[in-house]
Design a protein around this motif. Structure first.
Motif, PDB file in Angstrom:
ATOM      1  N   ARG A   1       0.831  -1.212   0.000  1.00 33.15           N
ATOM      2  CA  ARG A   1       0.000   0.000   0.000  1.00 33.15           C
ATOM      3  C   ARG A   1       0.862   1.257   0.000  1.00 33.15           C
ATOM      4  NH1 ARG A   1      -3.573  -0.866   4.888  1.00 33.15           N
ATOM      5  NH2 ARG A   1      -2.048  -2.458   5.329  1.00 33.15           N
ATOM      6  N   ALA A   2       1.930   1.260   0.784  1.00 36.17           N
ATOM      7  CA  ALA A   2       2.831   2.420   0.810  1.00 36.17           C
ATOM      8  C   ALA A   2       3.424   2.655  -0.575  1.00 36.17           C
ATOM      9  CB  ALA A   2       3.939   2.196   1.837  1.00 36.17           C
ATOM     10  N   TRP A   3       3.835   1.575  -1.229  1.00 37.12           N
ATOM     11  CA  TRP A   3       4.420   1.674  -2.580  1.00 37.12           C
ATOM     12  C   TRP A   3       3.415   2.258  -3.567  1.00 37.12           C
ATOM     13  CZ3 TRP A   3       3.394  -2.068  -6.722  1.00 37.12           C
ATOM     14  CH2 TRP A   3       4.178  -1.852  -7.862  1.00 37.12           C
ATOM     15  N   LEU A   4       2.203   1.717  -3.571  1.00 47.76           N
ATOM     16  CA  LEU A   4       1.200   2.185  -4.524  1.00 47.76           C
ATOM     17  C   LEU A   4       0.766   3.621  -4.254  1.00 47.76           C
ATOM     18  CD1 LEU A   4      -0.985  -1.032  -4.841  1.00 47.76           C
ATOM     19  CD2 LEU A   4       0.567  -0.066  -6.563  1.00 47.76           C
ATOM     20  N   ILE A   5       0.527   3.952  -2.985  1.00 50.52           N
ATOM     21  CA  ILE A   5       0.050   5.300  -2.648  1.00 50.52           C
ATOM     22  C   ILE A   5       1.155   6.331  -2.867  1.00 50.52           C
ATOM     23  CG2 ILE A   5      -0.791   6.790  -0.775  1.00 50.52           C
ATOM     24  CD1 ILE A   5      -2.905   4.812  -1.822  1.00 50.52           C
ATOM     25  N   ALA A   6       2.333   6.108  -2.297  1.00 54.32           N
ATOM     26  CA  ALA A   6       3.424   7.083  -2.446  1.00 54.32           C
ATOM     27  C   ALA A   6       3.838   7.205  -3.920  1.00 54.32           C
ATOM     28  CB  ALA A   6       4.614   6.682  -1.577  1.00 54.32           C
ATOM     29  N   GLY A   7       3.919   6.085  -4.607  1.00 56.75           N
ATOM     30  CA  GLY A   7       4.293   6.120  -6.019  1.00 56.75           C
ATOM     31  C   GLY A   7       3.290   6.884  -6.858  1.00 56.75           C
ATOM     32  N   THR A   8       2.007   6.651  -6.590  1.00 52.48           N
ATOM     33  CA  THR A   8       0.958   7.340  -7.351  1.00 52.48           C
ATOM     34  C   THR A   8       0.909   8.826  -7.017  1.00 52.48           C
ATOM     35  OG1 THR A   8      -0.323   5.295  -7.476  1.00 52.48           O
ATOM     36  CG2 THR A   8      -1.520   7.365  -7.839  1.00 52.48           C
ATOM     37  N   LEU A   9       0.992   9.166  -5.734  1.00 52.03           N
ATOM     38  CA  LEU A   9       0.983  10.586  -5.352  1.00 52.03           C
ATOM     39  C   LEU A   9       2.166  11.325  -5.964  1.00 52.03           C
ATOM     40  CD1 LEU A   9       0.014  10.342  -1.569  1.00 52.03           C
ATOM     41  CD2 LEU A   9      -1.403  11.257  -3.436  1.00 52.03           C
ATOM     42  N   ASP A  10       3.344  10.718  -5.902  1.00 46.14           N
ATOM     43  CA  ASP A  10       4.546  11.372  -6.405  1.00 46.14           C
ATOM     44  C   ASP A  10       4.484  11.569  -7.921  1.00 46.14           C
ATOM     45  OD1 ASP A  10       7.222  12.452  -5.980  1.00 46.14           O
ATOM     46  OD2 ASP A  10       7.932  10.646  -7.000  1.00 46.14           O
ATOM     47  N   ILE A  11       4.062  10.549  -8.661  1.00 47.21           N
ATOM     48  CA  ILE A  11       4.028  10.698 -10.114  1.00 47.21           C
ATOM     49  C   ILE A  11       2.897  11.632 -10.537  1.00 47.21           C
ATOM     50  CG2 ILE A  11       2.584   8.726 -10.800  1.00 47.21           C
ATOM     51  CD1 ILE A  11       5.916   9.821 -12.429  1.00 47.21           C
ATOM     52  N   ALA A  12       1.784  11.631  -9.796  1.00 48.97           N
ATOM     53  CA  ALA A  12       0.700  12.571 -10.100  1.00 48.97           C
ATOM     54  C   ALA A  12       1.177  14.012  -9.901  1.00 48.97           C
ATOM     55  CB  ALA A  12      -0.523  12.281  -9.230  1.00 48.97           C
ATOM     56  N   TYR A  13       1.932  14.237  -8.838  1.00 45.68           N
ATOM     57  CA  TYR A  13       2.510  15.566  -8.605  1.00 45.68           C
ATOM     58  C   TYR A  13       3.436  15.950  -9.755  1.00 45.68           C
ATOM     59  CZ  TYR A  13       5.446  19.237  -6.645  1.00 45.68           C
ATOM     60  OH  TYR A  13       6.131  20.410  -6.455  1.00 45.68           O
ATOM     61  N   ALA A  14       4.289  15.021 -10.156  1.00 47.42           N
ATOM     62  CA  ALA A  14       5.225  15.302 -11.257  1.00 47.42           C
ATOM     63  C   ALA A  14       4.468  15.597 -12.549  1.00 47.42           C
ATOM     64  CB  ALA A  14       6.182  14.127 -11.449  1.00 47.42           C
ATOM     65  N   MET A  15       3.402  14.863 -12.800  1.00 43.55           N
ATOM     66  CA  MET A  15       2.601  15.107 -14.003  1.00 43.55           C
ATOM     67  C   MET A  15       1.956  16.487 -13.965  1.00 43.55           C
ATOM     68  SD  MET A  15       0.729  11.444 -14.466  1.00 43.55           S
ATOM     69  CE  MET A  15       1.602  10.003 -15.072  1.00 43.55           C
ATOM     70  N   ALA A  16       1.379  16.838 -12.814  1.00 43.41           N
ATOM     71  CA  ALA A  16       0.735  18.145 -12.684  1.00 43.41           C
ATOM     72  C   ALA A  16       1.754  19.270 -12.823  1.00 43.41           C
ATOM     73  CB  ALA A  16       0.006  18.243 -11.343  1.00 43.41           C
ATOM     74  N   TRP A  17       2.880  19.145 -12.133  1.00 42.76           N
ATOM     75  CA  TRP A  17       3.904  20.181 -12.187  1.00 42.76           C
ATOM     76  C   TRP A  17       4.455  20.335 -13.603  1.00 42.76           C
ATOM     77  CZ3 TRP A  17       4.809  24.194  -9.498  1.00 42.76           C
ATOM     78  CH2 TRP A  17       5.974  24.911  -9.702  1.00 42.76           C
ATOM     79  N   THR A  18       4.690  19.206 -14.280  1.00 41.33           N
ATOM     80  CA  THR A  18       5.196  19.233 -15.646  1.00 41.33           C
ATOM     81  C   THR A  18       4.216  19.952 -16.562  1.00 41.33           C
ATOM     82  OG1 THR A  18       6.456  17.201 -15.341  1.00 41.33           O
ATOM     83  CG2 THR A  18       5.848  17.763 -17.607  1.00 41.33           C
ATOM     84  N   THR A  19       2.942  19.634 -16.433  1.00 43.66           N
ATOM     85  CA  THR A  19       1.916  20.250 -17.274  1.00 43.66           C
ATOM     86  C   THR A  19       1.826  21.746 -16.997  1.00 43.66           C
ATOM     87  OG1 THR A  19       0.699  18.170 -17.315  1.00 43.66           O
ATOM     88  CG2 THR A  19      -0.518  20.146 -17.925  1.00 43.66           C
ATOM     89  N   LEU A  20       1.832  22.126 -15.712  1.00 42.05           N
ATOM     90  CA  LEU A  20       1.763  23.550 -15.365  1.00 42.05           C
ATOM     91  C   LEU A  20       2.980  24.319 -15.870  1.00 42.05           C
ATOM     92  CD1 LEU A  20       0.351  23.318 -11.735  1.00 42.05           C
ATOM     93  CD2 LEU A  20      -0.825  24.206 -13.760  1.00 42.05           C
ATOM     94  N   ALA A  21       4.121  23.630 -15.949  1.00 39.27           N
ATOM     95  CA  ALA A  21       5.347  24.281 -16.425  1.00 39.27           C
ATOM     96  C   ALA A  21       5.430  24.288 -17.956  1.00 39.27           C
ATOM     97  CB  ALA A  21       6.563  23.570 -15.838  1.00 39.27           C
ATOM     98  N   GLY A  22       4.404  23.749 -18.634  1.00 43.08           N
ATOM     99  CA  GLY A  22       4.371  23.779 -20.087  1.00 43.08           C
ATOM    100  C   GLY A  22       4.971  22.555 -20.764  1.00 43.08           C
ATOM    101  N   GLY A  23       5.325  21.555 -19.988  1.00 46.82           N
ATOM    102  CA  GLY A  23       5.884  20.337 -20.564  1.00 46.82           C
ATOM    103  C   GLY A  23       4.801  19.313 -20.840  1.00 46.82           C
ATOM    104  N   THR A  24       5.227  18.158 -21.291  1.00 43.47           N
ATOM    105  CA  THR A  24       4.279  17.074 -21.543  1.00 43.47           C
ATOM    106  C   THR A  24       4.567  15.926 -20.587  1.00 43.47           C
ATOM    107  OG1 THR A  24       5.656  15.931 -23.179  1.00 43.47           O
ATOM    108  CG2 THR A  24       4.180  17.677 -24.000  1.00 43.47           C
ATOM    109  N   VAL A  25       3.518  15.230 -20.220  1.00 44.34           N
ATOM    110  CA  VAL A  25       3.673  14.086 -19.326  1.00 44.34           C
ATOM    111  C   VAL A  25       4.541  13.021 -19.986  1.00 44.34           C
ATOM    112  CG1 VAL A  25       2.429  12.203 -18.192  1.00 44.34           C
ATOM    113  CG2 VAL A  25       1.552  14.542 -18.058  1.00 44.34           C
ATOM    114  N   GLY A  26       4.311  12.769 -21.264  1.00 41.44           N
ATOM    115  CA  GLY A  26       5.131  11.781 -21.978  1.00 41.44           C
ATOM    116  C   GLY A  26       6.597  12.154 -21.980  1.00 41.44           C
TER     117      GLY A  26
END
Length: 153
Positions: A11-36
Motif C-alpha cells: 500500500r505504501a508503494w502504490l500510494i506514495a508512487g501514485t501521489l509522487d508521479i501525479a505531482y510530477a505530471m501536474a507540475w510538468t503540465t503547469l510548467a508547459g511540458g508534456t507528461v510523456g
C-alpha cells in the motif's frame, strides 16, 4: 516479513508512487511540458538518452522506472524499521519528514548530479522547495504512516 507488513509495504508503494508521479505530471503540465516527455526523461536515467525518442514505450519505461525506484524507497524504509524498532515507535510525521528529506538529498545531491550533471543545491531556493516538499508530503509521510500502523507492527 509478516503478511500484514507486506500488505502495508504494498500500500505504501502504490500510494506514495501514485501521489509522487501525479505531482510530477501536474507540475510538468503547469510548467508547459508534456507528461510523456517527463516520463521519457525518467527512462533516460537507466536506459540512456536514447530513451527520450522511444515514444509511448519510453513513457511506459519511465513509469516503470519511477515505480521501481519507489519500491526501493519503500523496501529501504521497511528494512530500516525492522532493524531499528525506534523508527516505528517515533511519531510517523517526524520520521516520515526526515525520511522524505533524506530521499530528497539522495535524489538531488547524488543521483541527479551523477546521471545528468544537475547542480546541488539548486541556485533557485524555490526550485529546491518544489523538489523537497513532495518528497516529504507525498513520499516520506505515506511510507512512514503505513509502516507505523499498529496492525502492521
Amino acid at each position: 516479513m509478516t503478511p500484514a507488513r507486506r500488505s502495508a509495504a504494498l500500500r505504501a508503494w502504490l500510494i506514495a508512487g501514485t501521489l509522487d508521479i501525479a505531482y510530477a505530471m501536474a507540475w510538468t503540465t503547469l510548467a508547459g511540458g508534456t507528461v510523456g516527455g517527463m516520463l521519457r526523461g525518467i527512462a533516460r536515467g537507466p536506459f540512456g538518452d536514447g530513451a527520450g525518442g522511444w515514444g509511448v514505450g519510453g513513457a511506459l519505461a519511465g513509469l516503470g522506472v519511477h515505480f521501481a525506484i519507489m519500491a526501493a524507497m519503500v523496501a529501504a524504509w521497511f528494512a530500516a524499521a525492522r532493524r531499528w524498532p525506534a523508527l516505528g515507535a517515533a511519531p510517523w510525521g517526524w520520521t516520515g519528514a526526515l525520511y522524505g528529506f533524506f530521499l530528497y538529498l539522495v535524489m538531488n545531491a547524488v543521483v541527479l548530479p551523477l546521471r545528468f550533471g544537475a547542480s546541488f543545491p539548486p541556485a533557485d531556493p524555490v526550485q529546491g522547495l518544489i523538489a523537497l516538499v513532495p518528497h516529504i508530503l507525498l513520499v516520506g509521510w505515506p511510507i512512514a504512516w503505513f509502516a507505523h500502523n499498529k496492525e502492521t507492527r
